[in-house]
Design an enzyme around this catalytic site. Structure first.
Site, PDB file in Angstrom:
ATOM      1  N   CYS A 306       0.795  -1.232   0.000  1.00  0.00           N
ATOM      2  CA  CYS A 306       0.000   0.000   0.000  1.00  0.00           C
ATOM      3  C   CYS A 306       0.833   1.291   0.000  1.00  0.00           C
ATOM      4  CB  CYS A 306      -1.016   0.019   1.140  1.00  0.00           C
ATOM      5  SG  CYS A 306      -0.308  -0.186   2.777  1.00  0.00           S
ATOM      6  N   ARG A 336      10.057 -10.105   0.106  1.00  0.00           N
ATOM      7  CA  ARG A 336      10.700  -9.954   1.418  1.00  0.00           C
ATOM      8  C   ARG A 336      11.830 -10.949   1.513  1.00  0.00           C
ATOM      9  NH1 ARG A 336       5.687  -8.742   5.637  1.00  0.00           N
ATOM     10  NH2 ARG A 336       4.823  -7.136   4.296  1.00  0.00           N
ATOM     11  N   GLU A 338      13.372 -13.371   3.405  1.00  0.00           N
ATOM     12  CA  GLU A 338      12.846 -14.049   4.596  1.00  0.00           C
ATOM     13  C   GLU A 338      13.872 -14.822   5.401  1.00  0.00           C
ATOM     14  OE1 GLU A 338      10.246 -13.848   6.250  1.00  0.00           O
ATOM     15  OE2 GLU A 338       8.630 -13.071   4.983  1.00  0.00           O
ATOM     16  N   ARG A 347       5.866 -19.409   3.526  1.00  0.00           N
ATOM     17  CA  ARG A 347       6.787 -18.295   3.800  1.00  0.00           C
ATOM     18  C   ARG A 347       7.758 -18.206   2.645  1.00  0.00           C
ATOM     19  NH1 ARG A 347       7.496 -15.182   7.903  1.00  0.00           N
ATOM     20  NH2 ARG A 347       6.169 -16.420   9.240  1.00  0.00           N
ATOM     21  N   GLU A 355      -4.197  -6.144  -2.361  1.00  0.00           N
ATOM     22  CA  GLU A 355      -4.087  -5.167  -1.277  1.00  0.00           C
ATOM     23  C   GLU A 355      -5.230  -4.177  -1.393  1.00  0.00           C
ATOM     24  OE1 GLU A 355      -2.043  -4.943   1.297  1.00  0.00           O
ATOM     25  OE2 GLU A 355      -1.890  -2.830   1.839  1.00  0.00           O
ATOM     26  N   ASP A 416      -5.514  -9.996  12.556  1.00  0.00           N
ATOM     27  CA  ASP A 416      -4.959 -11.059  11.715  1.00  0.00           C
ATOM     28  C   ASP A 416      -5.965 -12.188  11.586  1.00  0.00           C
ATOM     29  OD1 ASP A 416      -2.525 -10.003  11.096  1.00  0.00           O
ATOM     30  OD2 ASP A 416      -1.361 -11.241  12.497  1.00  0.00           O
ATOM     31  N   GLU A 433      -0.998 -17.143   9.706  1.00  0.00           N
ATOM     32  CA  GLU A 433      -1.645 -15.870   9.374  1.00  0.00           C
ATOM     33  C   GLU A 433      -1.781 -15.809   7.852  1.00  0.00           C
ATOM     34  OE1 GLU A 433       0.849 -12.490  10.193  1.00  0.00           O
ATOM     35  OE2 GLU A 433      -0.293 -11.402   8.685  1.00  0.00           O
ATOM     36  N   ASN A 436      -4.888  -9.961   6.743  1.00  0.00           N
ATOM     37  CA  ASN A 436      -5.110  -9.013   7.837  1.00  0.00           C
ATOM     38  C   ASN A 436      -6.065  -7.903   7.402  1.00  0.00           C
ATOM     39  OD1 ASN A 436      -3.538  -7.248   6.259  1.00  0.00           O
ATOM     40  ND2 ASN A 436      -1.693  -7.645   7.446  1.00  0.00           N
ATOM     41  N   CYS A 462      -6.070  -0.632   5.548  1.00  0.00           N
ATOM     42  CA  CYS A 462      -5.679  -1.512   4.454  1.00  0.00           C
ATOM     43  C   CYS A 462      -5.844  -2.959   4.867  1.00  0.00           C
ATOM     44  CB  CYS A 462      -4.246  -1.229   3.987  1.00  0.00           C
ATOM     45  SG  CYS A 462      -2.959  -1.737   5.128  1.00  0.00           S
ATOM     46  N   ARG A 469      -0.848 -17.726   0.927  1.00  0.00           N
ATOM     47  CA  ARG A 469      -1.278 -18.096   2.281  1.00  0.00           C
ATOM     48  C   ARG A 469      -2.691 -18.680   2.289  1.00  0.00           C
ATOM     49  NH1 ARG A 469       1.782 -15.577   6.593  1.00  0.00           N
ATOM     50  NH2 ARG A 469       3.939 -15.718   5.914  1.00  0.00           N
TER      51      ARG A 469
END
Ligand code: SER
Ligand code: ZN
Length: 503
Positions: A306, A336, A338, A347, A355, A416, A433, A436, A462, A469
């Site tokens: 975002c 990311r 990780e 992950r 988003e 979450d 998770e 969110n 957001c 996931r």
């Protein structure tokens, strides 16, 4: 707090001849600008002073209200007003040779903290003594000192939070639903050839069967959530420059997890010729030669998705008749680094996320979050039929900025959504998770200077829908036989496509 500064005003000319005017000037400063805004007796005060050619040396003691470094800057300004015309001498700059600050901390440090620019840092119980050596004008006048004091407090507080888990409080738990499998979803998907590892770290390639599942999730979200609530699609940039992260707050902490982006120092082919030739001869990409030709990073690849949108609104006032604004982006990947935490599709370093971002008055923003929460509940209950739960957690931006503390008790904060992974039963990773919803208060509008026509405070929120996931939770609970999936997914999925077969 106690501040003791030894510094000076460096002037544009010699004032030895006017030395006799200085005591009265100091007296005036001590009675006016150095105490302005402070409770009686708690201002700053010049103690010793000395004229030395073109410098006026001073020591300044203060409490926290007019801190000595601010007092030095005020003194310079007053000097200009009193003597600029009269002596035709101005202040070139202010400097300090020594600066000592004592403050009380809320809690005793557990270990020493390391802080840039500081000469010595001593702790005596809750009492902290900081000293600095030579300091220049920029340092003294641009709040460096104040930010260093805040940083010390934050680091000491963080020592007390370290190891403690982030705030987590369950607010909803679905009925327990028996799973159709107890297998690791990544292993299942790999075995059936729905996904294969990408060439890059923590990256997957999703085959037709899996891609159809992602698109099915997107379609359910569109029909059940985005269309009814009037969310409009936008395309957010996918390279986030540091200037965005300065405003979003990410510049405070995400460095270890960023995939940095560096442009070439030059796009002249001659500049790259040696790299090209080297590869052609050795068949090896000469990494060091490339590194030498890269410029400094301009930022990184999309991290929270975002923040990059906000440049669209930056510095603008939004018309009342467009409130609330509800938009979403699904135009690209997030990245990311990780590290050790990589695991299957749960992950990853590269992931796909829808988003959602919404802006409005405080009430509108909270209403949107509530409507989304209702919609998600319906999707997970009636369409995906998941075993899931919801928890109030440390707001995502606080976690990403490495800020510590508990989630705010008011409307600001993150919820979450977690799904059960039957194959992880009995371990700390049993719940994943997968999404969110956050109400971020005025953080983003303030960071990017966005206003509302009505003058009311502008809020935003957001929500990130992580497709990998969602799929991990869904396949972990429902397996891979699409004919056995809940009707709400089976229907729009429309049967497993033929996919690709290898010999
Ligand atoms: N931007 C939020 C996050 O990074 C929601 O996707 O978690
Ligand atoms: Zn976000």
């Amino acid at each position: 707090m106690r501040f003791h500064l030894e510094g000076r005003l460096v002037l544009s000319g010699d004032i030895s001849k006017a030395a006799s005017d200085i005591p009265a000037f100091i007296e005036e400063a001590n009675a006016t600008v150095l105490v302005k805004g402070a409770p009686a007796g708690k201002g700053a005060r010049v103690g010793l002073f000395n004229v030395k050619g073109d410098t006026l040396e001073v020591t300044i003691d203060s409490d926290e209200f007019v801190r000595s470094h601010d007092a030095l800057v005020r003194l310079a300004k007053l000097f200009g007003q009193r003597f600029g015309r009269k002596l035709a001498v101005g202040v070139r700059r202010v400097e300090a040779d020594n600066y000592l600050i004592e403050m009380e901390l809320e809690r005793e440090p557990l270990q020493l903290a390391r802080i840039p620019f500081v000469e010595t840092l001593r702790f005596d119980g809750k009492r902290c003594t900081v000293t600095f050596g030579k300091l220049d004008e920029k340092f003294l006048s641009e709040k460096y000192v104040d930010r260093i004091l805040t940083l010390i407090k934050d680091k000491v507080n963080a020592q007390h939070y370290a190891g403690k888990s982030e705030h987590w409080e369950q607010v909803f738990r679905s009925p327990e639903r028996p799973a159709l499998t107890d297998q690791d979803p990544t292993a299942l998907l790999e075995k059936e050839g729905w996904i294969r590892r990408g060439a890059s770290r923590g990256q997957w390639i999703f085959g037709p069967e899996m891609t159809r599942l992602f698109r099915t999730f997107e379609r359910i979200v569109e029909r059940e959530l985005l269309e009814p609530l009037g969310f409009q699609e936008m395309i957010f940039p996918k390279l986030e420059p540091f200037s965005v992260w300065e405003r979003s707050g990410h510049a405070k902490g995400i460095y270890p997890e960023v995939y940095y982006v560096c442009p070439p120092k030059s796009r002249d082919p001659a500049f790259w010729e040696e790299v090209i030739d080297h590869y052609r001869i050795t068949n090896e990409v000469p990494l060091e030669k490339i590194r030498d030709r890269l410029d400094l990073p301009v930022g990184g690849m999309t991290y929270a998705q975002c923040p990059a949108l906000w440049t669209f609104f930056q510095g603008r006032t939004i018309a009342n008749d467009r409130m609330p604004i509800r938009v979403f982006d699904r135009s690209g990947t997030s990245h990311r680094y990780e590290s050790g935490g990589l695991h299957g599709i749960e992950r990853v370093d590269e992931f796909h996320r829808m988003e959602l971002v919404w802006l409005g008055t405080r009430q509108q923003t909270v209403e949107t979050a509530t409507a989304l929460a209702e919609g998600y509940r319906r999707i997970f209950e009636a369409f995906l039929e998941l075993d899931w739960r919801m928890a109030r957690v440390t707001p995502w931006f606080m976690a990403q900025e490495r800020l510590v503390g508990d989630a705010d008790q008011s409307e600001i904060g993150t919820t979450d959504y977690e799904g059960r992974l039957p194959y992880r039963k009995g371990t700390a990773e049993e719940w994943l998770e997968f999404q969110n919803v956050s109400v971020n208060g005025t953080k983003y509008p303030r960071g990017f200077t966005v206003k509302l026509q009505s003058g009311e405070p502008l809020w935003s929120g957001c929500s990130g829908i992580g497709l990998e996931r969602w799929a991990a939770v869904f396949v972990a609970q429902k397996g891979m036989d699409s004919a056995a999936w809940p009707a709400g997914v089976r229907g729009p999925y429309g049967g497993t496509p033929r996919g690709i077969r290898f010999l």
